[in-house]
Design a protein around this motif. Structure first.
Motif, PDB file in Angstrom:
ATOM      1  N   ILE A  31     -32.122  47.687  61.891  1.00 22.59           N
ATOM      2  CA  ILE A  31     -31.063  47.166  62.752  1.00 22.59           C
ATOM      3  C   ILE A  31     -29.737  47.578  62.128  1.00 22.59           C
ATOM      4  O   ILE A  31     -29.347  47.061  61.071  1.00 22.59           O
ATOM      5  N   GLU A  32     -29.072  48.513  62.756  1.00 25.11           N
ATOM      6  CA  GLU A  32     -27.880  49.139  62.188  1.00 25.11           C
ATOM      7  C   GLU A  32     -26.894  48.100  61.661  1.00 25.11           C
ATOM      8  O   GLU A  32     -26.381  47.264  62.396  1.00 25.11           O
ATOM      9  N   HIS A  33     -26.671  48.151  60.349  1.00 21.94           N
ATOM     10  CA  HIS A  33     -25.765  47.225  59.660  1.00 21.94           C
ATOM     11  C   HIS A  33     -26.045  45.773  60.044  1.00 21.94           C
ATOM     12  O   HIS A  33     -25.130  44.967  60.191  1.00 21.94           O
ATOM     13  N   ASN A  34     -27.328  45.466  60.207  1.00 25.93           N
ATOM     14  CA  ASN A  34     -27.786  44.108  60.488  1.00 25.93           C
ATOM     15  C   ASN A  34     -27.197  43.552  61.787  1.00 25.93           C
ATOM     16  O   ASN A  34     -26.980  42.352  61.928  1.00 25.93           O
ATOM     17  N   GLY A  35     -26.910  44.447  62.738  1.00 28.53           N
ATOM     18  CA  GLY A  35     -26.392  44.022  64.026  1.00 28.53           C
ATOM     19  C   GLY A  35     -24.907  43.770  64.064  1.00 28.53           C
ATOM     20  O   GLY A  35     -24.362  43.388  65.099  1.00 28.53           O
ATOM     21  N   ARG A  36     -24.229  44.020  62.948  1.00 32.85           N
ATOM     22  CA  ARG A  36     -22.792  43.737  62.885  1.00 32.85           C
ATOM     23  C   ARG A  36     -21.950  44.915  63.356  1.00 32.85           C
ATOM     24  O   ARG A  36     -20.753  44.769  63.585  1.00 32.85           O
ATOM     25  N   GLY A  37     -22.554  46.111  63.453  1.00 31.46           N
ATOM     26  CA  GLY A  37     -21.772  47.300  63.770  1.00 31.46           C
ATOM     27  C   GLY A  37     -21.020  47.778  62.546  1.00 31.46           C
ATOM     28  O   GLY A  37     -20.712  47.009  61.629  1.00 31.46           O
ATOM     29  N   ARG A  38     -20.717  49.040  62.511  1.00 30.63           N
ATOM     30  CA  ARG A  38     -20.071  49.608  61.324  1.00 30.63           C
ATOM     31  C   ARG A  38     -18.654  49.099  61.121  1.00 30.63           C
ATOM     32  O   ARG A  38     -18.178  48.999  60.004  1.00 30.63           O
ATOM     33  N   SER A  39     -17.968  48.755  62.194  1.00 32.70           N
ATOM     34  CA  SER A  39     -16.601  48.248  62.054  1.00 32.70           C
ATOM     35  C   SER A  39     -16.579  46.768  61.742  1.00 32.70           C
ATOM     36  O   SER A  39     -15.547  46.223  61.330  1.00 32.70           O
ATOM     37  N   GLY A  40     -17.715  46.106  61.942  1.00 33.21           N
ATOM     38  CA  GLY A  40     -17.771  44.658  61.730  1.00 33.21           C
ATOM     39  C   GLY A  40     -17.279  43.881  62.929  1.00 33.21           C
ATOM     40  O   GLY A  40     -17.356  42.648  62.954  1.00 33.21           O
ATOM     41  N   SER A  41     -16.787  44.574  63.956  1.00 30.09           N
ATOM     42  CA  SER A  41     -16.221  43.884  65.113  1.00 30.09           C
ATOM     43  C   SER A  41     -17.271  43.592  66.184  1.00 30.09           C
ATOM     44  O   SER A  41     -17.113  42.664  66.974  1.00 30.09           O
ATOM     45  N   ASP A  42     -18.325  44.405  66.241  1.00 32.88           N
ATOM     46  CA  ASP A  42     -19.377  44.213  67.240  1.00 32.88           C
ATOM     47  C   ASP A  42     -20.534  43.455  66.612  1.00 32.88           C
ATOM     48  O   ASP A  42     -21.162  43.938  65.671  1.00 32.88           O
ATOM     49  N   ASP A  43     -20.813  42.273  67.117  1.00 35.27           N
ATOM     50  CA  ASP A  43     -21.878  41.450  66.556  1.00 35.27           C
ATOM     51  C   ASP A  43     -23.034  41.391  67.551  1.00 35.27           C
ATOM     52  O   ASP A  43     -22.936  40.747  68.598  1.00 35.27           O
ATOM     53  N   HIS A  44     -24.123  42.097  67.210  1.00 29.05           N
ATOM     54  CA  HIS A  44     -25.297  42.133  68.075  1.00 29.05           C
ATOM     55  C   HIS A  44     -26.467  41.375  67.460  1.00 29.05           C
ATOM     56  O   HIS A  44     -27.613  41.581  67.876  1.00 29.05           O
ATOM     57  N   ARG A  45     -26.200  40.496  66.493  1.00 25.66           N
ATOM     58  CA  ARG A  45     -27.299  39.820  65.813  1.00 25.66           C
ATOM     59  C   ARG A  45     -28.105  38.948  66.766  1.00 25.66           C
ATOM     60  O   ARG A  45     -29.332  38.914  66.692  1.00 25.66           O
ATOM     61  N   ASP A  46     -27.432  38.236  67.660  1.00 22.29           N
ATOM     62  CA  ASP A  46     -28.163  37.375  68.591  1.00 22.29           C
ATOM     63  C   ASP A  46     -29.052  38.200  69.510  1.00 22.29           C
ATOM     64  O   ASP A  46     -30.205  37.831  69.776  1.00 22.29           O
ATOM     65  N   LEU A  47     -28.537  39.320  70.003  1.00 25.08           N
ATOM     66  CA  LEU A  47     -29.340  40.181  70.869  1.00 25.08           C
ATOM     67  C   LEU A  47     -30.531  40.749  70.108  1.00 25.08           C
ATOM     68  O   LEU A  47     -31.651  40.796  70.635  1.00 25.08           O
ATOM     69  N   ALA A  48     -30.311  41.173  68.869  1.00 20.13           N
ATOM     70  CA  ALA A  48     -31.414  41.705  68.053  1.00 20.13           C
ATOM     71  C   ALA A  48     -32.504  40.654  67.885  1.00 20.13           C
ATOM     72  O   ALA A  48     -33.705  40.952  68.001  1.00 20.13           O
ATOM     73  N   ARG A  49     -32.107  39.423  67.638  1.00 18.11           N
ATOM     74  CA  ARG A  49     -33.090  38.354  67.444  1.00 18.11           C
ATOM     75  C   ARG A  49     -33.805  38.015  68.741  1.00 18.11           C
ATOM     76  O   ARG A  49     -34.994  37.669  68.732  1.00 18.11           O
ATOM     77  N   ASP A  50     -33.090  38.122  69.874  1.00 19.94           N
ATOM     78  CA  ASP A  50     -33.735  37.905  71.168  1.00 19.94           C
ATOM     79  C   ASP A  50     -34.814  38.966  71.407  1.00 19.94           C
ATOM     80  O   ASP A  50     -35.913  38.653  71.895  1.00 19.94           O
ATOM     81  N   ILE A  51     -34.501  40.224  71.095  1.00 16.35           N
ATOM     82  CA  ILE A  51     -35.464  41.318  71.276  1.00 16.35           C
ATOM     83  C   ILE A  51     -36.707  41.078  70.426  1.00 16.35           C
ATOM     84  O   ILE A  51     -37.847  41.197  70.894  1.00 16.35           O
TER      85      ILE A  51
END
Length: 317
Positions: A31-51
């Protein structure tokens, strides 16, 4: 993607639900940068956990647990709790080395923990818990690895270290971002990169080795792990493609986003010792729109027949 609800009594189990109940699901995902995105501005952790939650993995082999060591490993436990209370393990990041540790999570309803090991290598440790399927006498070594992205020689060393998990007749299951390529290229769905056409020349230095006076794609880790007449490990994607006629098992896994490094390649792989391979029933490479939103890597799902796995892990003398 939703899994059937788990029945509360044996009497209510349909044939389809019984099939799922008798199945062991193993997921491997960077999970790319643990779902945080490289800039740290995009947080996809909840979506990753849903998947992941929709798949209901019994074993999760994770790469790029970026930041999960902070705040008492809060992110690690949040992910494990979201997935139904899995037991989490994570290799500790080291000062001056990679800050993207790997981890393993296991279902305590199915597994007992026999030990926890960490292989401290030059760039990134390997996380290696040893578990036992309840009711089975033989342990199973699990490992998550993220081979070095910049040094082919270091990747070869890391691969050789992983072979020790299978020493002395042990059974093992390993998931990784190999940052290198499968060696049986004639069987693959995707051709190896044409390095004359790859725009990213740093990537070229990182992913090629010299053989017979020319630069070629680095396939050494896969050769070490699954090459030869008597391989240490079976490549589960290749096994599914050849044994089940499942060509999608050989789909490219990364990068799902960049175009300057050539076509997506099968750099994410799951291996097992050959004794476990007969228990495999399916292998999927998931690169849905949601997966692509979260990461530049596809998600791998290996499904095993639990009854066959129990037989393998209950050897007769």
């Amino acid at each position: 993607m939703t899994a059937p609800p788990r029945p509360s009594t044996v009497e209510t189990v349909s044939k389809e639900e019984q099939h799922v109940a008798d199945e062991l699901r193993v997921v491997c995902w960077n999970i790319e940068h643990n779902g945080r995105g490289r800039s740290g501005s995009d947080d996809h952790r909840d979506l990753a956990r849903d998947i992941l939650s929709a798949i209901e993995p019994h074993i999760l082999l994770r790469q790029e647990l970026t930041g999960a060591w902070d705040r008492g490993k809060a992110d690690l436990y949040a992910e494990a709790n979201r997935l139904g209370g899995l037991t989490p393990f994570m290799a500790a990041p080291r000062e001056g080395r990679s800050r993207n540790p790997v981890g393993v999570m296991v279902d305590p309803a199915l597994f007992l923990v026999d030990g926890e090991f960490e292989h401290d290598l030059a760039w990134k440790p390997i996380c290696n818990p040893r578990v036992r399927l309840k009711g089975c006498p033989k342990s199973l070594d699990l490992a998550s690895a993220h081979l070095c992205h910049f040094d082919p020689d270091m990747r070869a060393t890391e691969a050789r270290r992983l072979t020790t998990l299978a020493d002395h007749g042990r059974s093992a299951l390993v998931g990784m971002d190999a940052n290198s390529y499968p060696h049986q290229t004639a069987l693959e769905s995707v051709a190896l990169p044409d390095w004359d056409k790859v725009e990213d020349r740093v990537h070229y230095q990182h992913r090629t080795i010299e053989r017979d006076g020319r630069r070629v794609s680095d396939t050494r880790p896969d050769e070490i792990l699954s090459g030869g007449a008597h391989p240490v490990f079976s490549d589960l994607g290749l096994h599914a493609a050849t044994a089940f006629g499942q060509p999608g098992a050989l789909a490219g896994t990364a990068s799902l986003k960049r175009t300057d490094q050539g076509s997506a390649q099968r750099i994410d792989r799951i291996y097992c010792t050959p004794d476990l391979a007969p228990a495999l029933v399916a292998f999927d490479v998931l690169a849905t729109d949601e997966v692509r939103e979260v990461s530049d890597h596809a998600l791998l799902v290996a499904r095993f027949d639990l009854d066959v796995l129990r037989q393998v892990l209950t050897p007769t003398r």
